[in-house]
Structures are given as C-alpha cells and as structure tokens.
Design a protein around this motif. Sequence first.
Motif, PDB file in Angstrom:
ATOM      1  N   ARG A 161       3.059 -44.149  54.360  1.00 54.19           N
ATOM      2  CA  ARG A 161       2.858 -44.090  55.705  1.00 54.19           C
ATOM      3  C   ARG A 161       1.638 -43.487  56.041  1.00 54.19           C
ATOM      4  O   ARG A 161       0.680 -43.776  56.876  1.00 54.19           O
ATOM      5  CB  ARG A 161       3.942 -43.775  56.767  1.00 54.19           C
ATOM      6  N   ILE A 162       1.425 -41.985  55.731  1.00 57.91           N
ATOM      7  CA  ILE A 162       0.185 -41.266  56.051  1.00 57.91           C
ATOM      8  C   ILE A 162      -1.019 -42.137  55.290  1.00 57.91           C
ATOM      9  O   ILE A 162      -2.121 -42.029  56.056  1.00 57.91           O
ATOM     10  CB  ILE A 162       0.459 -39.884  55.106  1.00 57.91           C
ATOM     11  N   LYS A 169      -4.120 -43.374  57.544  1.00 60.89           N
ATOM     12  CA  LYS A 169      -5.593 -42.947  57.057  1.00 60.89           C
ATOM     13  C   LYS A 169      -6.548 -44.326  57.164  1.00 60.89           C
ATOM     14  O   LYS A 169      -7.560 -44.261  57.452  1.00 60.89           O
ATOM     15  CB  LYS A 169      -5.442 -42.160  55.909  1.00 60.89           C
ATOM     16  N   GLN A 170      -5.924 -45.158  56.536  1.00 61.62           N
ATOM     17  CA  GLN A 170      -6.619 -46.224  56.410  1.00 61.62           C
ATOM     18  C   GLN A 170      -6.997 -46.927  57.601  1.00 61.62           C
ATOM     19  O   GLN A 170      -7.994 -47.439  57.936  1.00 61.62           O
ATOM     20  CB  GLN A 170      -6.039 -47.304  55.368  1.00 61.62           C
ATOM     21  N   GLU A 171      -5.965 -47.058  58.493  1.00 69.04           N
ATOM     22  CA  GLU A 171      -6.024 -47.611  59.807  1.00 69.04           C
ATOM     23  C   GLU A 171      -7.273 -46.917  60.596  1.00 69.04           C
ATOM     24  O   GLU A 171      -8.226 -47.431  61.294  1.00 69.04           O
ATOM     25  CB  GLU A 171      -4.757 -47.734  60.702  1.00 69.04           C
ATOM     26  N   LEU A 172      -7.141 -45.682  60.618  1.00 67.81           N
ATOM     27  CA  LEU A 172      -7.927 -44.751  61.087  1.00 67.81           C
ATOM     28  C   LEU A 172      -9.562 -44.725  60.508  1.00 67.81           C
ATOM     29  O   LEU A 172     -10.550 -45.257  61.268  1.00 67.81           O
ATOM     30  CB  LEU A 172      -7.897 -43.331  60.949  1.00 67.81           C
ATOM     31  N   ASN A 212     -10.499 -47.765  59.258  1.00 66.42           N
ATOM     32  CA  ASN A 212     -10.936 -49.285  59.913  1.00 66.42           C
ATOM     33  C   ASN A 212     -11.539 -48.933  61.264  1.00 66.42           C
ATOM     34  O   ASN A 212     -12.519 -49.452  61.654  1.00 66.42           O
ATOM     35  CB  ASN A 212      -9.760 -50.006  59.528  1.00 66.42           C
ATOM     36  N   GLU A 213     -10.834 -48.156  61.820  1.00 69.21           N
ATOM     37  CA  GLU A 213     -11.117 -47.983  63.483  1.00 69.21           C
ATOM     38  C   GLU A 213     -12.613 -47.184  63.623  1.00 69.21           C
ATOM     39  O   GLU A 213     -13.330 -47.668  64.405  1.00 69.21           O
ATOM     40  CB  GLU A 213     -10.077 -47.177  64.302  1.00 69.21           C
ATOM     41  N   ILE A 214     -12.734 -46.373  62.764  1.00 69.55           N
ATOM     42  CA  ILE A 214     -13.951 -45.747  62.870  1.00 69.55           C
ATOM     43  C   ILE A 214     -15.203 -46.423  62.469  1.00 69.55           C
ATOM     44  O   ILE A 214     -16.247 -46.514  63.152  1.00 69.55           O
ATOM     45  CB  ILE A 214     -13.861 -44.390  61.905  1.00 69.55           C
ATOM     46  N   HIS A 215     -14.793 -47.362  61.394  1.00 70.24           N
ATOM     47  CA  HIS A 215     -16.114 -48.090  60.935  1.00 70.24           C
ATOM     48  C   HIS A 215     -16.332 -49.204  62.085  1.00 70.24           C
ATOM     49  O   HIS A 215     -17.409 -49.441  62.145  1.00 70.24           O
ATOM     50  CB  HIS A 215     -15.662 -48.777  59.567  1.00 70.24           C
ATOM     51  N   GLN A 216     -15.182 -49.649  62.747  1.00 75.25           N
ATOM     52  CA  GLN A 216     -15.339 -51.001  63.602  1.00 75.25           C
ATOM     53  C   GLN A 216     -16.181 -50.306  64.846  1.00 75.25           C
ATOM     54  O   GLN A 216     -16.968 -50.830  65.277  1.00 75.25           O
ATOM     55  CB  GLN A 216     -13.838 -51.357  64.206  1.00 75.25           C
ATOM     56  N   THR A 217     -15.519 -48.956  65.450  1.00 74.79           N
ATOM     57  CA  THR A 217     -16.469 -48.119  66.384  1.00 74.79           C
ATOM     58  C   THR A 217     -18.089 -48.016  65.949  1.00 74.79           C
ATOM     59  O   THR A 217     -18.960 -47.988  66.885  1.00 74.79           O
ATOM     60  CB  THR A 217     -15.729 -46.858  66.611  1.00 74.79           C
TER      61      THR A 217
END
Length: 102
Positions: A61-62, A66-69, A71-76
């Motif tokens: 889950r961690i 991390k992967q979701e974060l 992805n969000e950083i790259h999208q931003t």
Amino acid sequence: MLVFDTLSFYHRLEKSGFTKDQAEIVTELVRETQEKSFESPCENLATKQELQQTEHRLELRIEQTKQELQNEIHQTKFDLIKWMVTLLLAQTGILAALVKLL
C-alpha cells in the motif's frame, strides 16, 4: 495450561484468617477467573505469519501510494510547463503586436 492448586490456596487462606466459607468462595473465584483467562488466550493475539502478511500488505500500500504521488507530481509538472509555454507564446505575441504598433 497453568495448573492451579486450589487445595493449597484454600489452606493458605484459612491459615491467614479466612473462614472456611470465605476461603472456599475466594478459591472458587480465582479458579473461575483463571479458567476464563485461559479459555481463549490467543483470541486477540496475532501470529507471526499474520503480522508478516499485514506488514507485506502495508508495504504494498505504501508503494502504491508512492506511485500515485509520483504520478500526481509528474502530471502537475506537465500542467505547469504547458501553462508556462502557453503564457510565454501569448506574451511573445503581445510583444510582437506592440512592436508593430510602435
């Protein structure tokens, strides 16, 4: 299971001043309490395997978080660059128009 010597306990209570009825009741209560505490001692305990499985699920889950974060950083970052390029092009166009007018 731990063995509880009720007779010895009973006699010790009598020697310390308890009446026979008091010693009998206290001995019975202690015996019942002990039996209840040993009926299901593992009810709320986890095995080593259960702890390892929980640890593994938490690690997964961690890692997923991390992967979701990431992805969000790259999208931003992509969105910021897109807006910056758009604004830079608009600024260049405005400056070119102003230069022509002057």
